[in-house]
Enzyme design. Structure first.
Site, PDB file in Angstrom:
ATOM      1  N   GLU A 105       0.819  -1.216   0.000  1.00  0.00           N
ATOM      2  CA  GLU A 105       0.000   0.000   0.000  1.00  0.00           C
ATOM      3  C   GLU A 105       0.850   1.262   0.000  1.00  0.00           C
ATOM      4  O   GLU A 105       1.896   1.297   0.643  1.00  0.00           O
ATOM      5  CB  GLU A 105      -0.800   0.072   1.309  1.00  0.00           C
ATOM      6  CG  GLU A 105      -1.920  -0.879   1.398  1.00  0.00           C
ATOM      7  CD  GLU A 105      -2.605  -0.791   2.760  1.00  0.00           C
ATOM      8  OE1 GLU A 105      -2.604   0.294   3.383  1.00  0.00           O
ATOM      9  OE2 GLU A 105      -3.134  -1.822   3.184  1.00  0.00           O
ATOM     10  N   CYS A 118       3.136   8.506   1.247  1.00  0.00           N
ATOM     11  CA  CYS A 118       3.524   7.598   2.335  1.00  0.00           C
ATOM     12  C   CYS A 118       3.779   6.228   1.713  1.00  0.00           C
ATOM     13  O   CYS A 118       2.912   5.677   1.048  1.00  0.00           O
ATOM     14  CB  CYS A 118       2.377   7.541   3.347  1.00  0.00           C
ATOM     15  SG  CYS A 118       2.666   6.330   4.648  1.00  0.00           S
ATOM     16  N   CYS A 125       5.295  -7.069   8.058  1.00  0.00           N
ATOM     17  CA  CYS A 125       6.172  -6.522   9.093  1.00  0.00           C
ATOM     18  C   CYS A 125       6.320  -7.554  10.199  1.00  0.00           C
ATOM     19  O   CYS A 125       5.415  -8.336  10.441  1.00  0.00           O
ATOM     20  CB  CYS A 125       5.537  -5.241   9.652  1.00  0.00           C
ATOM     21  SG  CYS A 125       6.556  -4.408  10.894  1.00  0.00           S
ATOM     22  N   CYS A 129       3.393  -4.976  16.534  1.00  0.00           N
ATOM     23  CA  CYS A 129       2.636  -3.998  17.334  1.00  0.00           C
ATOM     24  C   CYS A 129       1.161  -4.422  17.368  1.00  0.00           C
ATOM     25  O   CYS A 129       0.575  -4.742  16.335  1.00  0.00           O
ATOM     26  CB  CYS A 129       2.759  -2.594  16.749  1.00  0.00           C
ATOM     27  SG  CYS A 129       4.447  -1.990  16.749  1.00  0.00           S
ATOM     28  N   CYS A 132      -1.679  -2.730  15.078  1.00  0.00           N
ATOM     29  CA  CYS A 132      -1.364  -2.463  13.671  1.00  0.00           C
ATOM     30  C   CYS A 132      -1.764  -3.626  12.761  1.00  0.00           C
ATOM     31  O   CYS A 132      -1.477  -4.785  13.066  1.00  0.00           O
ATOM     32  CB  CYS A 132       0.134  -2.190  13.549  1.00  0.00           C
ATOM     33  SG  CYS A 132       0.660  -1.867  11.866  1.00  0.00           S
ATOM     34  N   GLY A 172       5.557  -1.948   7.279  1.00  0.00           N
ATOM     35  CA  GLY A 172       6.951  -2.353   7.407  1.00  0.00           C
ATOM     36  C   GLY A 172       7.727  -1.502   8.384  1.00  0.00           C
ATOM     37  O   GLY A 172       7.283  -0.413   8.774  1.00  0.00           O
ATOM     38  N   GLU A 173       8.887  -2.017   8.780  1.00  0.00           N
ATOM     39  CA  GLU A 173       9.770  -1.281   9.678  1.00  0.00           C
ATOM     40  C   GLU A 173      11.028  -0.931   8.871  1.00  0.00           C
ATOM     41  O   GLU A 173      11.869  -1.792   8.609  1.00  0.00           O
ATOM     42  CB  GLU A 173      10.101  -2.161  10.894  1.00  0.00           C
ATOM     43  CG  GLU A 173      11.196  -1.644  11.797  1.00  0.00           C
ATOM     44  CD  GLU A 173      11.078  -0.170  12.186  1.00  0.00           C
ATOM     45  OE1 GLU A 173      10.012   0.254  12.649  1.00  0.00           O
ATOM     46  OE2 GLU A 173      12.061   0.565  12.007  1.00  0.00           O
ATOM     47  N   SER A 204       9.992   6.726   9.813  1.00  0.00           N
ATOM     48  CA  SER A 204       9.418   6.414  11.116  1.00  0.00           C
ATOM     49  C   SER A 204       9.843   5.021  11.567  1.00  0.00           C
ATOM     50  O   SER A 204       9.808   4.074  10.795  1.00  0.00           O
ATOM     51  CB  SER A 204       7.894   6.502  10.992  1.00  0.00           C
ATOM     52  OG  SER A 204       7.274   6.116  12.187  1.00  0.00           O
ATOM     53  N   SER A 227       8.044   5.941  16.945  1.00  0.00           N
ATOM     54  CA  SER A 227       6.734   5.539  17.473  1.00  0.00           C
ATOM     55  C   SER A 227       6.902   5.126  18.919  1.00  0.00           C
ATOM     56  O   SER A 227       7.411   4.050  19.199  1.00  0.00           O
ATOM     57  CB  SER A 227       6.196   4.365  16.658  1.00  0.00           C
ATOM     58  OG  SER A 227       6.086   4.738  15.307  1.00  0.00           O
ATOM     59  N   LEU A 228       6.478   5.993  19.817  1.00  0.00           N
ATOM     60  CA  LEU A 228       6.666   5.725  21.236  1.00  0.00           C
ATOM     61  C   LEU A 228       5.423   5.037  21.817  1.00  0.00           C
ATOM     62  O   LEU A 228       5.513   3.946  22.367  1.00  0.00           O
ATOM     63  CB  LEU A 228       6.966   7.034  21.967  1.00  0.00           C
ATOM     64  CG  LEU A 228       7.905   6.966  23.152  1.00  0.00           C
ATOM     65  CD1 LEU A 228       9.188   6.225  22.842  1.00  0.00           C
ATOM     66  CD2 LEU A 228       8.221   8.369  23.647  1.00  0.00           C
ATOM     67  N   HIS A 229       4.285   5.675  21.696  1.00  0.00           N
ATOM     68  CA  HIS A 229       2.985   5.102  22.061  1.00  0.00           C
ATOM     69  C   HIS A 229       2.818   4.727  23.533  1.00  0.00           C
ATOM     70  O   HIS A 229       1.828   4.081  23.891  1.00  0.00           O
ATOM     71  CB  HIS A 229       2.664   3.864  21.219  1.00  0.00           C
ATOM     72  CG  HIS A 229       2.695   4.091  19.736  1.00  0.00           C
ATOM     73  ND1 HIS A 229       2.303   5.259  19.144  1.00  0.00           N
ATOM     74  CD2 HIS A 229       3.092   3.279  18.716  1.00  0.00           C
ATOM     75  CE1 HIS A 229       2.447   5.162  17.829  1.00  0.00           C
ATOM     76  NE2 HIS A 229       2.928   3.978  17.543  1.00  0.00           N
ATOM     77  N   ASN A 303      -6.521   4.006  14.970  1.00  0.00           N
ATOM     78  CA  ASN A 303      -7.485   3.539  13.978  1.00  0.00           C
ATOM     79  C   ASN A 303      -7.860   2.113  14.334  1.00  0.00           C
ATOM     80  O   ASN A 303      -7.023   1.222  14.243  1.00  0.00           O
ATOM     81  CB  ASN A 303      -6.820   3.499  12.591  1.00  0.00           C
ATOM     82  CG  ASN A 303      -7.137   4.715  11.786  1.00  0.00           C
ATOM     83  OD1 ASN A 303      -8.306   5.040  11.593  1.00  0.00           O
ATOM     84  ND2 ASN A 303      -6.105   5.386  11.313  1.00  0.00           N
ATOM     85  N   CYS A 346      -2.597   1.860   8.553  1.00  0.00           N
ATOM     86  CA  CYS A 346      -1.543   0.970   8.060  1.00  0.00           C
ATOM     87  C   CYS A 346      -2.018  -0.434   7.750  1.00  0.00           C
ATOM     88  O   CYS A 346      -2.477  -1.156   8.636  1.00  0.00           O
ATOM     89  CB  CYS A 346      -0.470   0.827   9.139  1.00  0.00           C
ATOM     90  SG  CYS A 346       0.657   2.161   9.122  1.00  0.00           S
TER      91      CYS A 346
END
Ligand code: SAH
Length: 362
Positions: A105, A118, A125, A129, A132, A172-173, A204, A227-229, A303, A346
């Site tokens: 995507e 993006c 991935c 997480c 996600c 992905g990372e 990111s 990405s801390l979250h 989301n 994502c």
């Protein structure tokens, strides 16, 4: 830089991936094939400036040479499996089919200051997480630099609009695909290619500490987002398995190093999940953690993903969270939600495509 560029996945779909080559590498390759050097400059221009996806379009290259290139090398050409436009028209999501049958995507976002794309950095991935959708089926494979580039090139061609910003925040990372990412960055910022400024590129990461340090060392003038979250390790471990490997303190240390080596401030993403990480207490702890870093926090109302039961925080909590950060001197914005009506979270479009495909094949 060169250290990372030396290693390259030179194969794509069983052929040589010339689109992932830097200009000097392509020149070497073309000379080794027995052709004059200026052919490399022509071909590089066709690939990275005119962004063609077929050798037949390279009209100033002799037909015989085009046949040889066709046989030995490959230019990733995507098929458009789906193209969705948000109601307001500011966001378009593309589901691209790759040459090996995988799907990825990419999103085009139209802002007042220009168009931003993006992109995905991997097929799937492996970071896991919990909130996600991209990670639900695990990692399928890394994308080559050429496949990361083609997401930008294809969107520019299809939309007919110039892309000025690129964010590597899709599936992905990127720091788990480090060498290909550095190669992608080098090609995207090349004056002989699209020449997008490094400052307009954001990457990111979920916080892979050794890679953040490697990136700091390269001093690429890009924007790093982390990405801390969560505001403590216990809270973070519940939603991000990577927190078992690196603590928040280690991540922030690496970010400070990034800032001191590059002079560029790090920004932090924080997805607000109801009852998990959105309390006033969490906001205060986060403010303490980030104090003095000149950091910017991007608050993202989570989301909801079908497969998970995370709920987004209510508006009061979101605004409250932002206010606490601001009061404590941390700059925080709430991400404008673009394209929620087109599954812009994502990996959700790819996920529905894979599930649909499995159903069709049953
Ligand atoms: N792997 C990288 C980049 C991809 S994800 C990273 O972790 O940063 C881009 C951002 O979207 C990350 O901050 C990620 O945590 C966040 N994200 C993923 N799924 C989400 C969801 N369902 N709702 C809100 N944010 C999400």
């Amino acid at each position: 830089m060169l250290r990372y560029l030396k290693r390259m996945n030179s194969e794509l779909y069983g052929k040589t991936d010339i689109k992932s080559m830097t200009k000097p590498e392509l020149t070497d390759y073309i000379i080794k094939m027995g052709y004059p050097k200026f052919r490399a400059a022509q071909i590089y221009d066709w690939i990275h400036k005119k962004t063609v996806t077929g050798f037949s379009e390279m009209t100033n290259v002799p037909a015989g040479m085009r046949d040889v290139l066709e046989e030995k090398t490959v230019l990733p050409a995507f098929t458009v499996l789906a193209r969705l436009k948000s109601e307001k028209g500011d966001t378009e999501k593309f589901l691209f089919g790759l040459g090996d049958g995988n799907a990825i995507e990419s999103v085009l976002m139209r802002y007042k200051h220009g168009n931003s794309v993006c992109i995905s950095s991997q097929v799937g991935c492996r970071m896991g997480c919990k909130f996600c959708a991209s990670t639900l089926g695990g990692l399928v494979r890394n994308l080559n630099a050429s496949e990361m580039l083609e997401q930008v090139y294809a969107i520019q061609r299809i939309s007919g609009e110039r892309v000025s910003n690129v964010v590597v925040m899709g599936s992905g990372e990127p720091m788990d695909n480090f060498d290909n990412f550095v190669r992608f960055f080098t090609l995207l910022t090349d004056p002989d290619g699209l020449n997008i400024s490094g400052r307009n590129i954001t990457v990111s990461t979920c916080g892979l500490v050794p890679e953040i340090r490697k990136l700091a060392e390269l001093d690429l003038s890009l924007t790093l987002a982390v990405s801390l979250h969560a505001s403590d390790d216990t809270e973070r471990k519940k939603i991000m398995p990577v927190a078992n490997k690196y603590s928040i303190a280690e991540i922030l240390d690496a970010c400070r190093e990034y800032f001191s080596k590059t002079g560029r401030r790090v920004s932090f993403e924080y997805s607000l999940i109801a009852g998990e990480n959105d309390s006033a207490e969490s906001a205060k702890k986060l403010a303490l953690l980030l104090k003095g870093m000149g950091a910017h926090v991007n608050l993202i109302p989570v989301n909801p993903v079908k497969e998970r039961d995370f709920k987004r925080s209510n508006v009061t909590n979101i605004l409250n969270f932002q206010e606490i950060l601001e009061k404590n001197g941390i700059n925080a914005t709430i991400r404008r939600e673009m394209g929620a009506d087109i599954d812009a979270a994502c990996g959700q479009l790819r996920r529905s495509y894979i599930l649909g495909k499995e159903k069709r094949e049953e």
